[in-house]
Design an enzyme around this catalytic site. Sequence first.
Site, mmCIF file in Angstrom:
data_model
loop_
_atom_site.group_PDB
_atom_site.id
_atom_site.type_symbol
_atom_site.label_atom_id
_atom_site.label_comp_id
_atom_site.label_asym_id
_atom_site.label_seq_id
_atom_site.Cartn_x
_atom_site.Cartn_y
_atom_site.Cartn_z
ATOM 1 N N LYS A 45 -6.552 5.199 12.576
ATOM 2 C CA LYS A 45 -5.188 4.709 12.356
ATOM 3 C C LYS A 45 -4.220 5.887 12.352
ATOM 4 C CE LYS A 45 -2.673 1.619 9.150
ATOM 5 N NZ LYS A 45 -2.734 0.966 7.826
ATOM 6 N N SER A 85 -3.773 -4.121 4.326
ATOM 7 C CA SER A 85 -3.583 -3.627 5.701
ATOM 8 C C SER A 85 -4.859 -3.408 6.491
ATOM 9 C CB SER A 85 -2.786 -2.326 5.689
ATOM 10 O OG SER A 85 -1.436 -2.604 5.423
ATOM 11 N N SER A 115 -0.827 -3.764 8.097
ATOM 12 C CA SER A 115 -0.266 -2.790 9.013
ATOM 13 C C SER A 115 -1.280 -2.254 10.029
ATOM 14 C CB SER A 115 0.295 -1.614 8.234
ATOM 15 O OG SER A 115 -0.753 -0.917 7.570
#
Lengths: 519, 506
Positions: free
Chosen positions: A90, A189, A165
């Site tokens: 990420k 997330s 997210s």
Amino acid sequence: MSSFEPSTELIRLSAAALAAKLKAGEVSAVEVTQAHLDRIASVDGEINAFLHVNTNEALAVAAEVDGIRAAGGAAAEELHQLAGVPIAVKDLIVTIGQPTTAGSKILEGWRSPYDATVVRKLRAAKMPILGKTNLDEFAMGSSTEHSAYGPTRNPWDLERIPGGSGGGSAAAVAAFEAPLALGTDTGGSIRQPGAVTGTVGVKPTYGAVSRYGAIAMASSLDQIGPVSRTVLDSALLQEVIGGHDPYDSTSLTDPFDNLVAAARTGNVEGMRIGIIKELHGEGYQAGVENRFNESLELLKEAGAEIVEVSCPNFKYALGAYYLIMPSEVSSNLAKFDGVRYGMRVLPKDGPLTIERVMAATRAAGFGDEVKRRIILGTYALSAGYYDAYYGSAQKVRTLIQRDFAAAFAQADVLISPTAPTTAFKLGEKLNDPLAMYLNDVATIPANMAGVPGLSLPGGLADEDGLPVGIQLLAPAREDARVYRVGAVLESLLEEKWGGPLLAQAPVLDSNSTVAGGSL
Amino acid sequence: MSVDTILSFEEAMEKYDPVLGFEVHVELNTRTKMFSSAPNVFGDDPNTNVNEVDLGMPGVLPVVNKAAVESSIKIGLALNCKIAESCRFARKNYFYPDTPKNFQTSQYDEPIAYDGWLDVELEDGTVFRVEIERAHMEEDAGKLTHLGGQAGRIQGADYSLVDYNRAGVPLVEIVTKPIEGAGSRAPELAKAYVAAVREIVKNLGVSEARMERGNVRCDANVSLRPHGQERFGIRSETKNVNSLRAVEHAVRYEIQRHAAVLESGVPVTQETRHWHEDTRSTTAGREKSDADDYRYFPEPDLVPVVASREWVEELRATLPEPPAERRKRLKEAWGYSDLEFRDVVNAGVMDSIEETIAAGAAVGLTADAARKWWMGEIVGRAKAADVDPADLGVTPQAIVELNQLVVDGKINNKMASQVLDGVLAGEGAPAEIVEKRGLAMVSDDGPLLEAIDAALAAQPDVADKIRGGKVQAIGAIVGGVMKATRGQADAGRVRELILEKLGVQG
């Protein structure tokens, strides 16, 4: 080069299966890595899971692994079991040699001078890093639509969100662009994107994985965790990235039970599994409820005892979260001011004072959702409001922890749907922040209490044919329990489906334009 | 810059009582910084002692320096404070380019040490107890240099340079409770208090304690209230007063300025003031009010600092003797008068004298002899060279040897001074210098008698006077002999021989 296995099949293998093939010499790490890079090149134009593809370095690491294996001897023996298994990271997690943007314009072009602790661990295990995945700006969002670099699309339906997210990491794994990925979970997330993309995502116990190098959103809630297609793969990955880190004071020192062994236990007989009364029913999509009930039945049949527990204070969790998280955000994001790194914007007219340069930089560099939360948090921490907002929210947090303690006195593991709905359409909730925030209602309590949570695919909702996530929660430090129950439920469900849920996902058009180059 | 009116100190004192308060920042001399492993070193090239943590890079986390916590506990104990069993850091949020994260990690409502006191001795021996509210840990900011525009101020500067070497250096901030009742001695007390704190941290070995380097920095709060009034007046806070003399002057100035403001019937403005050494006055800085909002909240990246009672007691056991107690003990042991001892302390040679006495114990060097050497020859030379006497380069051992040469009659005091020159010039040990410079005293009476005969012959009238009983006239003859022997004679022996020769009783 072993040609019996087409690369289109290689990319569908789990990390554990790839590791076994690599060890047996049936396939090379370069082949595995190249297969995923090819897949990225082929489908990421549609998915937009990657903000940066790390082709050269990934292949170099893979070649190194192959070299060590070919040479044999002690070095080959000592290779980590996941050596040569590629992974996506990420873009909230800093990496030397690749840009790190946090999905924000304010860090466009910035390159970290240091590696996050988890990245150091991936490198030590010689796992090729395929690239950096898309996210809502600074991890603030539930749809990845708040990325400054365009939304990521859900491989199940390109018109829908992949969650957020960490939509980039989840979509990359769901679209077979990577067998594994790292996410971060502040309010869901990792787990909510897992739920809506039909993948597995785990938020470990707070402190189980070092946060050093994860760009902080809300320090007391953030946790790095694994994203994968199987429960066992997540366990394997958490074993790589977990453990105490002297660079993170909040990281735990005590060793955990072995997570991989837990995922391989294979039974839930006699385990008490608690349904959280407040986390299903009203407000949850019918198809989500159906799949949830189906999972309960399967667990019951497997010998688990299903009990109902009540966590009355969970109804305050979302409200308290939206005070604590923005408060920490307002402080954590103060450092992005154009003085030392990242974007610097000079005001168009007027004097060039430091305050005005900072203000112009932040005005231009941050997106609306980030600004919204900074403003909320600044307000909540202000003198005269602190006690009513931040102070009260911390009290709610204590109440939520007590609810969990009471619930875990009655059950070994708690269970709920991961998200109240399946993936919604891109743009559907973009202008309704409150509706967007409600998507995290079931995942937030775990962050507020620091307990581990795992989301695994629970099937497809009847009404829209989209993935539903099942969430398992355990007491702090008892991550092994969610892996144990998760792996059992996963095998029961796959038996029912006749294979992995992702086998039912639509085949992506492999002829779309190549994308995913560097920013 | 407008010039403030001030009242004379005496006039101010006629009407008002000053109330003081101090925030003293002490930079700790730990090897690394408060929250990072970067070196804590003064004076290196800008931005060399920094890592990603000090620069507030994305993703970094702080880790508390255990050595800094130990030093802080020691300071707390030396200030007679209670030590918190568990305490937290907080974030003080404000945007300023010397603070890389745009917040300072500092203790706020949970200081590591609290509720202490310090007895401060004034020049005349009066002891004044100052109550300590708290001593808390925090990190220092970077150093800004503003160039162009109004000298040294960020407003109007063309550009500013920032050095983050100091960012993250461990600080302990010591905060007093309001100090009442000092009256006209307030300026003197201010200086003595800061001196006492400085001495304590230096004695503990936790700080270099050099004010000129900013190791010890003082913010002085001053307010006035009319005699008899309970309620405190509105205070000003004079920032970064960085010498002991300046502390005294700044407090005195602020008392005079406040008095003038109050006399004019206007309330004092609550504000920070800047001290200017050149004009010995303060100017208004930022207006400060309780509306200043730093949005403090507990630092979520750090766990509480836990100080077990066992650890605290272990540290207490390592504390050196407090400076005040040590002074009392040494004064008694050495038998100095109040004045002698105060001079020794003020000259900064107490330690050197102690070491010299220890080094000379075997040969029976007295405390008085040690004091005479240090307070005489050495202090004089140090003053001339503008260094601390202890830094002059004379070892206690050299003093012991020098003194012994005089006691043994091998050299006289005048020669000793020349030997000291040699020591400072690095010519070797005193005995070697005596040898090299040919300074050995003439001890053979033969050459002396010749010189005495010559001197008596040269001044027959003086010789007659001495014979006639005016022994005090002997100085002229002794002088002549000394001159003839180029000072290498023992004046005492010369005197004896003259008297013997003239048949006069001494």
